[in-house]
Design a protein around this motif. Structure first.
Motif, short mmCIF file in Angstrom:
data_model
loop_
_atom_site.label_atom_id
_atom_site.label_comp_id
_atom_site.label_asym_id
_atom_site.label_seq_id
_atom_site.Cartn_x
_atom_site.Cartn_y
_atom_site.Cartn_z
N LYS A 194 0.83 -1.21 0.00
CA LYS A 194 0.00 0.00 0.00
C LYS A 194 0.86 1.25 0.00
O LYS A 194 0.60 2.21 -0.74
CB LYS A 194 -0.93 0.01 1.21
N ALA A 195 1.88 1.25 0.84
CA ALA A 195 2.78 2.40 0.90
C ALA A 195 3.49 2.58 -0.43
O ALA A 195 3.61 3.70 -0.94
CB ALA A 195 3.80 2.21 2.02
N ASN A 196 3.94 1.49 -1.00
CA ASN A 196 4.66 1.53 -2.26
C ASN A 196 3.79 2.11 -3.38
O ASN A 196 4.22 2.94 -4.18
CB ASN A 196 5.13 0.12 -2.63
N GLN A 197 2.54 1.68 -3.42
CA GLN A 197 1.61 2.17 -4.43
C GLN A 197 1.36 3.66 -4.26
O GLN A 197 1.35 4.42 -5.23
CB GLN A 197 0.29 1.40 -4.34
N LEU A 198 1.17 4.09 -3.01
CA LEU A 198 0.90 5.50 -2.74
C LEU A 198 2.09 6.37 -3.13
O LEU A 198 1.93 7.43 -3.75
CB LEU A 198 0.56 5.68 -1.26
N ILE A 199 3.29 5.95 -2.75
CA ILE A 199 4.50 6.73 -3.05
C ILE A 199 4.65 6.94 -4.55
O ILE A 199 4.90 8.05 -5.02
CB ILE A 199 5.75 6.02 -2.47
N LYS A 200 4.49 5.87 -5.29
CA LYS A 200 4.67 5.96 -6.74
C LYS A 200 3.57 6.79 -7.39
O LYS A 200 3.83 7.48 -8.39
CB LYS A 200 4.69 4.56 -7.34
N ARG A 201 2.37 6.73 -6.83
CA ARG A 201 1.27 7.47 -7.43
C ARG A 201 1.32 8.97 -7.14
O ARG A 201 1.06 9.79 -8.01
CB ARG A 201 -0.06 6.91 -6.90
N GLU A 202 1.66 9.32 -5.90
CA GLU A 202 1.47 10.70 -5.45
C GLU A 202 2.70 11.59 -5.56
O GLU A 202 2.57 12.82 -5.64
CB GLU A 202 0.99 10.71 -3.99
N PHE A 203 3.90 11.02 -5.56
CA PHE A 203 5.11 11.83 -5.41
C PHE A 203 6.08 11.66 -6.57
O PHE A 203 6.18 10.59 -7.16
CB PHE A 203 5.81 11.47 -4.10
N ASN A 204 6.79 12.75 -6.88
CA ASN A 204 7.81 12.68 -7.93
C ASN A 204 9.18 13.11 -7.43
O ASN A 204 10.10 13.35 -8.20
CB ASN A 204 7.41 13.51 -9.16
N ALA A 205 9.32 13.22 -6.10
CA ALA A 205 10.62 13.51 -5.48
C ALA A 205 10.72 12.73 -4.18
O ALA A 205 9.72 12.56 -3.48
CB ALA A 205 10.76 15.01 -5.22
N ILE A 206 11.91 12.26 -3.86
CA ILE A 206 12.11 11.49 -2.63
C ILE A 206 13.35 11.96 -1.89
O ILE A 206 14.34 12.36 -2.48
CB ILE A 206 12.21 9.98 -2.90
N THR A 207 13.26 11.90 -0.56
CA THR A 207 14.37 12.22 0.34
C THR A 207 14.52 11.06 1.31
O THR A 207 13.52 10.54 1.80
CB THR A 207 14.09 13.52 1.12
N PRO A 208 15.74 10.63 1.62
CA PRO A 208 15.89 9.57 2.63
C PRO A 208 15.72 10.15 4.03
O PRO A 208 16.37 11.13 4.39
CB PRO A 208 17.32 9.08 2.40
N GLU A 209 14.86 9.54 4.81
CA GLU A 209 14.60 10.06 6.15
C GLU A 209 15.85 9.96 7.03
O GLU A 209 16.21 10.91 7.72
CB GLU A 209 13.45 9.29 6.78
N ASN A 210 16.52 8.82 7.01
CA ASN A 210 17.66 8.62 7.91
C ASN A 210 18.88 7.96 7.30
O ASN A 210 20.00 8.20 7.75
CB ASN A 210 17.22 7.78 9.13
N ILE A 211 18.71 7.14 6.27
CA ILE A 211 19.79 6.23 5.89
C ILE A 211 21.01 6.90 5.26
O ILE A 211 22.04 6.25 5.11
CB ILE A 211 19.26 5.10 4.96
N MET A 212 20.93 8.18 4.92
CA MET A 212 22.12 8.87 4.41
C MET A 212 22.76 9.79 5.46
O MET A 212 23.75 10.47 5.16
CB MET A 212 21.78 9.67 3.16
N LYS A 213 22.22 9.79 6.67
CA LYS A 213 22.85 10.54 7.73
C LYS A 213 24.14 9.81 8.14
O LYS A 213 24.22 8.59 8.09
CB LYS A 213 21.88 10.71 8.90
N SER A 214 25.15 10.57 8.56
CA SER A 214 26.50 10.01 8.70
C SER A 214 26.56 8.87 9.71
O SER A 214 27.37 7.95 9.56
CB SER A 214 27.50 11.11 9.05
N GLN A 215 25.74 8.90 10.73
CA GLN A 215 25.73 7.85 11.74
C GLN A 215 25.47 6.48 11.13
O GLN A 215 26.01 5.47 11.57
CB GLN A 215 24.66 8.17 12.79
N ILE A 216 24.63 6.47 10.08
CA ILE A 216 24.23 5.21 9.46
C ILE A 216 25.11 4.87 8.26
O ILE A 216 25.55 3.73 8.10
CB ILE A 216 22.75 5.28 9.05
#
Length: 370
Positions: free
Chosen positions: A53-75
């Motif tokens: 459901k989340a995957n379908q919504l993301i692809k349908r509604e949005f045309n830009a993405i930002t990583p919430e946490n995984i590109m922060k230096s700690q990770i």
């Protein structure tokens, strides 16, 4: 005619368990495609497409993405000589596969640093960490990341530079160094300064001074990111509009990078979005544990509608509007600044259905038919 039908159908979705069909052509991204990009922040579960459901919504509604946490230096950089790129590779792959605008977040930030940074004593060692980090991370995704939040939250509320480990050891020149390193590592990427509360006069003034110094030194900076962590219990539209105008007068783009509206009480009139702030749990601070009253739902919708009216008025100055989360269950505000709260800050509810706030934004672009 299609838009009018869509709005009627959408109202029905609010009161039923029926989900959108992938065949529906009208969405946030298509409705606003001539105005600005519409983005969302992805968590690890979205990057690995664990929820259909989340995957379908993301692809349908949005045309830009930002990583919430995984590109922060700690990770992404847990040890001095070790990087963990698996999740960030999947994130970039997700964006490319779905033809989305990909934002890197973030290269230099005083918070969520790797544990080893706290043991760095010398300026030379910290500069080496920052240099190698930017070269490795921005360099790996050169030509793939469209935009980087290069430096994040470097200002205090009064507009002065935050007394972070970077300022204390490297001096104020670290910001220019970071932008120059990012420009060298990925010459094609747009480079942004990102912060919260920089729509407010004192902090805005500090951000403008910071950007002017970078520009005067010849450093590349393409835009400013206003985070937009706000409350439905306060009104700041004039500050927001003034910030859009004043930042754009610098010749840079303006993005709203982390948009959400808390509906919950604000402990001790807390302002800002410092992730390190924490308060004790209190039932009075979690009044909508089971559901959101209609009156509050309506106020949230009104806040979003009025905000997007300002965005549309200045659409020539705005590059992107990114919501900080996919739906209410995904929002960081459920755990900040008090743990275990139930918040409702976004456009989609916990069942991935559109809320009244979604419809309030969509109707701004609908045209009556004869």
């Amino acid at each position: 005619m299609k838009k009018t039908i869509y709005l009627c159908l959408s109202v029905g979705f609010l009161f039923s368990n029926t989900s959108y069909s992938q065949k529906d052509e009208t969405s946030l991204k298509t409705t606003y495609e001539k105005d600005f990009l519409i983005g969302t922040a992805l968590g690890i579960e979205h990057i690995y497409e664990k929820d259909a459901k989340a995957n379908q919504l993301i692809k349908r509604e949005f045309n830009a993405i930002t990583p919430e946490n995984i590109m922060k230096s700690q990770i992404i950089h847990p040890e001095f000589n070790h990087y963990s790129f698996e999740a960030s590779d999947k994130f970039v792959e997700f964006g490319q596969k779905n033809k989305m605008f990909i934002v890197g977040h973030t290269l230099v930030w005083h918070s969520q640093l790797p544990a080893f940074v706290s043991k760095i004593n010398s300026a030379d060692s910290l500069r080496l960490f920052m240099t190698e980090h930017i070269k490795a991370v921005a360099g790996r995704y050169a030509g793939k990341i469209n935009s980087w939040d290069v430096v994040n939250e470097a200002l205090e509320e009064d507009g002065t530079l935050r007394k972070s480990v970077f300022l204390n050891k490297l001096g104020e020149g670290y910001i220019k160094e970071a932008f120059d390193l990012a420009a060298k590592a990925d010459p094609k990427a747009e480079l942004y300064y990102n912060d919260y509360n920089i729509e407010q006069p004192a902090k805005r003034k500090g951000a403008i001074e910071l950007i002017k110094k970078l520009q005067a030194s010849g450093t590349k900076i393409n835009g400013v990111g206003i985070q937009g962590h706000w409350s439905i219990n306060s009104e700041n539209l004039k500050d927001i509009e003034d910030a859009i105008v004043e930042f754009s007068q610098l010749g840079i783009k303006v993005a709203f990078t982390e948009l959400d509206y808390t509906v919950l009480p604000n402990p001790w009139d807390l302002k800002g979005a410092d992730v390190n702030q924490r308060f004790e749990e209190n039932p009075k601070m979690n009044p909508y544990k089971e559901s959101l009253p209609d009156s509050v739902q309506n106020r949230l919708a009104e806040r979003y509608e009025n905000l997007f009216k300002v965005f549309l008025k200045h659409k020539d100055k705005i590059s992107r509007v990114t919501f900080w989360g996919v739906n209410d269950s995904h929002s960081w505000l459920n755990g900040w600044p008090i743990k275990n709260r139930t918040n409702y800050p976004l456009l989609f509810d916990r069942g991935f259905e559109p809320k009244k706030a979604y419809l309030s934004i969509m109707k701004l672009k609908s045209k009556p038919t004869n």
